[in-house]
Design a protein around this motif. Structure first.
Motif, PDB file in Angstrom:
ATOM      1  N   ILE A 227       0.819  -1.253  -0.209  1.00 58.17           N
ATOM      2  CA  ILE A 227      -0.175   0.030  -0.090  1.00 58.17           C
ATOM      3  C   ILE A 227       0.761   1.368  -0.026  1.00 58.17           C
ATOM      4  CG2 ILE A 227      -1.941  -1.119   1.172  1.00 58.17           C
ATOM      5  CD1 ILE A 227      -1.473   0.744   3.661  1.00 58.17           C
ATOM      6  N   ASN A 228       2.122   1.070  -0.296  1.00 59.26           N
ATOM      7  CA  ASN A 228       2.907   2.330  -0.103  1.00 59.26           C
ATOM      8  C   ASN A 228       4.189   1.722  -1.088  1.00 59.26           C
ATOM      9  OD1 ASN A 228       4.995   3.981   0.175  1.00 59.26           O
ATOM     10  ND2 ASN A 228       4.571   4.401   2.201  1.00 59.26           N
ATOM     11  N   PRO A 229       4.087   2.253  -2.416  1.00 59.02           N
ATOM     12  CA  PRO A 229       5.334   1.779  -3.314  1.00 59.02           C
ATOM     13  C   PRO A 229       6.754   2.053  -2.744  1.00 59.02           C
ATOM     14  CG  PRO A 229       3.445   2.704  -4.422  1.00 59.02           C
ATOM     15  CD  PRO A 229       2.985   3.067  -2.953  1.00 59.02           C
ATOM     16  N   ALA A 230       6.991   3.346  -2.065  1.00 52.22           N
ATOM     17  CA  ALA A 230       8.218   3.511  -1.761  1.00 52.22           C
ATOM     18  C   ALA A 230       8.825   2.497  -0.564  1.00 52.22           C
ATOM     19  CB  ALA A 230       8.254   4.918  -1.239  1.00 52.22           C
ATOM     20  N   ARG A 231       7.700   2.100   0.243  1.00 51.71           N
ATOM     21  CA  ARG A 231       8.065   1.241   1.116  1.00 51.71           C
ATOM     22  C   ARG A 231       8.631  -0.211   0.480  1.00 51.71           C
ATOM     23  NH1 ARG A 231       8.279  -3.457   3.054  1.00 51.71           N
ATOM     24  NH2 ARG A 231       7.446  -4.609   4.550  1.00 51.71           N
ATOM     25  N   SER A 232       7.882  -0.849  -0.746  1.00 44.96           N
ATOM     26  CA  SER A 232       8.165  -1.846  -1.219  1.00 44.96           C
ATOM     27  C   SER A 232       9.575  -1.769  -2.068  1.00 44.96           C
ATOM     28  CB  SER A 232       7.103  -2.079  -2.043  1.00 44.96           C
ATOM     29  OG  SER A 232       5.827  -2.362  -1.478  1.00 44.96           O
ATOM     30  N   PHE A 233       9.566  -0.506  -2.546  1.00 46.66           N
ATOM     31  CA  PHE A 233      10.658  -0.458  -3.440  1.00 46.66           C
ATOM     32  C   PHE A 233      12.002  -0.380  -2.539  1.00 46.66           C
ATOM     33  CE2 PHE A 233      13.520   2.588  -5.783  1.00 46.66           C
ATOM     34  CZ  PHE A 233      13.836   2.169  -6.704  1.00 46.66           C
ATOM     35  N   GLY A 234      12.072   0.504  -1.477  1.00 46.43           N
ATOM     36  CA  GLY A 234      13.291   0.609  -0.530  1.00 46.43           C
ATOM     37  C   GLY A 234      13.642  -0.734  -0.366  1.00 46.43           C
ATOM     38  N   ALA A 235      12.552  -1.608   0.333  1.00 48.38           N
ATOM     39  CA  ALA A 235      12.840  -2.964   0.932  1.00 48.38           C
ATOM     40  C   ALA A 235      13.716  -4.019  -0.394  1.00 48.38           C
ATOM     41  CB  ALA A 235      11.952  -3.556   1.256  1.00 48.38           C
ATOM     42  N   ALA A 236      12.859  -3.854  -1.617  1.00 51.38           N
ATOM     43  CA  ALA A 236      13.236  -4.620  -2.614  1.00 51.38           C
ATOM     44  C   ALA A 236      14.839  -4.196  -3.061  1.00 51.38           C
ATOM     45  CB  ALA A 236      12.462  -4.415  -3.739  1.00 51.38           C
ATOM     46  N   VAL A 237      15.140  -2.873  -3.285  1.00 49.02           N
ATOM     47  CA  VAL A 237      16.403  -2.430  -3.671  1.00 49.02           C
ATOM     48  C   VAL A 237      17.619  -3.113  -2.604  1.00 49.02           C
ATOM     49  CG1 VAL A 237      17.827  -0.501  -3.873  1.00 49.02           C
ATOM     50  CG2 VAL A 237      15.760  -0.388  -5.061  1.00 49.02           C
ATOM     51  N   ILE A 238      17.186  -2.931  -1.308  1.00 46.91           N
ATOM     52  CA  ILE A 238      18.430  -3.051  -0.506  1.00 46.91           C
ATOM     53  C   ILE A 238      18.546  -4.871  -0.254  1.00 46.91           C
ATOM     54  CG2 ILE A 238      19.298  -3.023   1.857  1.00 46.91           C
ATOM     55  CD1 ILE A 238      19.415  -0.407   0.041  1.00 46.91           C
ATOM     56  N   PHE A 239      17.264  -5.503  -0.275  1.00 45.01           N
ATOM     57  CA  PHE A 239      17.186  -6.759  -0.146  1.00 45.01           C
ATOM     58  C   PHE A 239      18.031  -7.501  -1.371  1.00 45.01           C
ATOM     59  CE2 PHE A 239      15.033 -11.459   0.078  1.00 45.01           C
ATOM     60  CZ  PHE A 239      15.884 -11.567   1.348  1.00 45.01           C
ATOM     61  N   ASN A 240      17.250  -7.190  -2.588  1.00 49.53           N
ATOM     62  CA  ASN A 240      17.861  -7.391  -3.892  1.00 49.53           C
ATOM     63  C   ASN A 240      17.857  -8.925  -4.308  1.00 49.53           C
ATOM     64  OD1 ASN A 240      18.606  -6.791  -6.427  1.00 49.53           O
ATOM     65  ND2 ASN A 240      20.869  -6.997  -6.015  1.00 49.53           N
ATOM     66  N   GLU A 241      16.663  -9.595  -4.144  1.00 53.23           N
ATOM     67  CA  GLU A 241      16.614 -10.811  -4.435  1.00 53.23           C
ATOM     68  C   GLU A 241      15.405 -11.098  -5.332  1.00 53.23           C
ATOM     69  OE1 GLU A 241      18.242 -13.496  -3.520  1.00 53.23           O
ATOM     70  OE2 GLU A 241      19.576 -12.629  -1.967  1.00 53.23           O
ATOM     71  N   SER A 242      15.416 -12.280  -6.113  1.00 52.96           N
ATOM     72  CA  SER A 242      14.626 -12.172  -7.396  1.00 52.96           C
ATOM     73  C   SER A 242      12.865 -12.356  -7.033  1.00 52.96           C
ATOM     74  CB  SER A 242      14.785 -13.596  -8.065  1.00 52.96           C
ATOM     75  OG  SER A 242      14.616 -14.841  -7.057  1.00 52.96           O
ATOM     76  N   LYS A 243      12.554 -13.104  -5.896  1.00 57.95           N
ATOM     77  CA  LYS A 243      11.139 -13.142  -5.457  1.00 57.95           C
ATOM     78  C   LYS A 243      10.550 -11.627  -5.237  1.00 57.95           C
ATOM     79  CE  LYS A 243       7.151 -14.964  -4.141  1.00 57.95           C
ATOM     80  NZ  LYS A 243       6.232 -15.141  -4.975  1.00 57.95           N
ATOM     81  N   PRO A 244      11.261 -10.926  -4.589  1.00 58.83           N
ATOM     82  CA  PRO A 244      10.553  -9.372  -4.208  1.00 58.83           C
ATOM     83  C   PRO A 244      10.559  -8.831  -5.613  1.00 58.83           C
ATOM     84  CG  PRO A 244      11.988  -9.726  -2.585  1.00 58.83           C
ATOM     85  CD  PRO A 244      12.177 -10.932  -3.549  1.00 58.83           C
ATOM     86  N   TRP A 245      11.598  -9.033  -6.522  1.00 59.28           N
ATOM     87  CA  TRP A 245      11.543  -8.194  -7.749  1.00 59.28           C
ATOM     88  C   TRP A 245      10.428  -8.683  -8.818  1.00 59.28           C
ATOM     89  CZ3 TRP A 245      12.847  -3.482  -7.996  1.00 59.28           C
ATOM     90  CH2 TRP A 245      14.195  -3.007  -7.401  1.00 59.28           C
ATOM     91  N   ASN A 246      10.339 -10.067  -8.818  1.00 63.15           N
ATOM     92  CA  ASN A 246       9.356 -10.762  -9.651  1.00 63.15           C
ATOM     93  C   ASN A 246       7.901 -10.217  -9.253  1.00 63.15           C
ATOM     94  OD1 ASN A 246      11.408 -11.920 -10.899  1.00 63.15           O
ATOM     95  ND2 ASN A 246      11.179 -13.928  -9.801  1.00 63.15           N
ATOM     96  N   ASP A 247       7.477  -9.998  -8.146  1.00 67.17           N
ATOM     97  CA  ASP A 247       6.179  -9.545  -7.569  1.00 67.17           C
ATOM     98  C   ASP A 247       6.133  -8.035  -7.365  1.00 67.17           C
ATOM     99  OD1 ASP A 247       5.460 -12.226  -7.459  1.00 67.17           O
ATOM    100  OD2 ASP A 247       6.147 -12.323  -5.211  1.00 67.17           O
ATOM    101  N   HIS A 248       7.243  -7.244  -7.784  1.00 72.63           N
ATOM    102  CA  HIS A 248       7.363  -5.745  -7.322  1.00 72.63           C
ATOM    103  C   HIS A 248       6.181  -5.139  -7.971  1.00 72.63           C
ATOM    104  CE1 HIS A 248       9.103  -2.415  -5.481  1.00 72.63           C
ATOM    105  NE2 HIS A 248       9.306  -1.729  -6.738  1.00 72.63           N
ATOM    106  N   TRP A 249       5.801  -5.360  -9.364  1.00 76.56           N
ATOM    107  CA  TRP A 249       4.899  -4.692 -10.065  1.00 76.56           C
ATOM    108  C   TRP A 249       3.561  -4.588  -9.344  1.00 76.56           C
ATOM    109  CZ3 TRP A 249       0.295  -6.660 -11.762  1.00 76.56           C
ATOM    110  CH2 TRP A 249       0.128  -8.050 -11.681  1.00 76.56           C
ATOM    111  N   ILE A 250       3.343  -5.390  -8.570  1.00 76.48           N
ATOM    112  CA  ILE A 250       1.898  -5.471  -7.913  1.00 76.48           C
ATOM    113  C   ILE A 250       1.978  -4.403  -6.795  1.00 76.48           C
ATOM    114  CG2 ILE A 250       0.773  -6.705  -6.328  1.00 76.48           C
ATOM    115  CD1 ILE A 250       1.947  -9.505  -7.357  1.00 76.48           C
ATOM    116  N   PHE A 251       3.235  -4.166  -6.363  1.00 80.41           N
ATOM    117  CA  PHE A 251       3.293  -2.921  -5.247  1.00 80.41           C
ATOM    118  C   PHE A 251       3.409  -1.617  -5.818  1.00 80.41           C
ATOM    119  CE2 PHE A 251       4.710  -6.798  -3.811  1.00 80.41           C
ATOM    120  CZ  PHE A 251       3.790  -7.304  -2.594  1.00 80.41           C
ATOM    121  N   TRP A 252       3.092  -1.321  -7.226  1.00 79.18           N
ATOM    122  CA  TRP A 252       3.204  -0.150  -7.902  1.00 79.18           C
ATOM    123  C   TRP A 252       1.545   0.084  -8.505  1.00 79.18           C
ATOM    124  CZ3 TRP A 252       6.112   4.125  -7.564  1.00 79.18           C
ATOM    125  CH2 TRP A 252       7.423   3.997  -6.979  1.00 79.18           C
TER     126      TRP A 252
END
Length: 287
Positions: A227-252
């Motif tokens: 419910i907050n694209p910045a929250r999802s984006f920041g965590a995905a950038v720092i964690f940088n694993e495939s699963k969060p990135w594959n699902d990342h579009w959902i959070f935008w």
């Protein structure tokens, strides 16, 4: 100037004046010359940084305390309820602190919804979103810097779709959850309500924080609650694993759709003022 007509017991109908603020210009380059504009952008950056630092740290701490292999217990830690309180409580605190400076958005979806309703200009909306995303990256980066071993082991607070849930379910959870949040933002900051009840501006951060809290209770098991694209984006950038990135579009996509629906519902249905905003867009285009 519009008139708010309401019934007063024993006195019949009375009118009370309230002033709708004029729609923000679609593009206002003059904002770039004002220090108050950059102060607001800095406030959004710092607020989002603090938001991500505290909340992701709470998530990591809970997973550590609940990890039986690390000496924790199944009932250890704050649990989902505590995580939801951390997110909702931080939004309450940060909106209260920054509302008078930047409006207390702390969320690109909120900024997007307010932009569609002509509450902020395109320049302000874009720079707010950039500041929010950078703040989120820095906030999660601090968590990883201070607790690097636990951060990697427990998923870095990154959002992803839980197993056994379809993409449609996850997307719907993000759309509805963001609708609840942005609808609450519009309602809590409505100038009509502020004119009727003088205490509303002071209490506005409270329902917004509670909206975040309630949405987290419902959607943490599905998507971890974006419910907050910045929250999802920041965590995905720092964690940088495939699963969060594959699902990342959902959070935008989900939050932006939810924010757009909330803006339309409030402006066109509840306030019936959408035609004014649309007219101002046409006027700006003809200038």
């Amino acid at each position: 100037m519009a008139k708010d007509v309401e019934a007063v017991p024993g006195e019949g109908f009375q009118t009370r004046d309230y002033q709708d603020p004029p729609p923000a210009p679609f593009f206002d380059p003059e904002e770039l010359k004002k220090w108050s504009f950059y102060r607001a952008v800095i406030a959004e950056f710092v607020a989002t940084l603090l938001f991500l630092y505290i909340t992701v740290l709470t998530v990591i701490g809970y997973k550590l305390q609940a990890d039986t292999k690390a000496g924790g217990s199944d009932c250890g830690g704050v649990g989902i309820l505590g995580i939801a309180w951390a997110f909702g409580g931080m939004i309450f605190i940060l909106v209260y602190c920054t509302a008078g400076i930047s409006g207390g958005h702390i969320n690109p979806a909120v900024t997007f919804g307010l932009f569609l309703a002509r509450k902020v200009s395109l320049v302000r909306a874009v720079l707010y979103m950039i500041a929010q995303c950078l703040g989120a990256i820095c906030g999660v980066g601090f968590v990883k810097a201070f607790q690097s071993s636990y951060y990697v082991r427990y998923g870095g607070g990154a959002n992803s779709l839980a197993e056994h849930y379809s993409i449609g379910t996850g997307l719907a959870a993000e759309i509805i959850g963001t609708f609840v949040l942005v609808y609450t933002v519009f309602s809590a900051t409505d100038p009509k309500r502020s004119a009727r009840d003088s205490h509303v501006p002071v209490l506005a951060p409270l329902p917004i924080g509670f909206a975040v809290f309630m949405v987290h209770l419902a959607t943490i098991p599905i998507t971890g609650t974006g419910i907050n694209p910045a929250r999802s984006f920041g965590a995905a950038v720092i964690f940088n694993e495939s699963k969060p990135w594959n699902d990342h579009w959902i959070f935008w996509v989900g939050p932006f759709i939810g924010a757009a629906i909330a803006a339309f519902y409030h402006q066109f249905v509840l306030r019936a003022s959408g035609s004014k905003s649309l007219g101002s867009f046409r006027s700006a285009a003809n200038v």
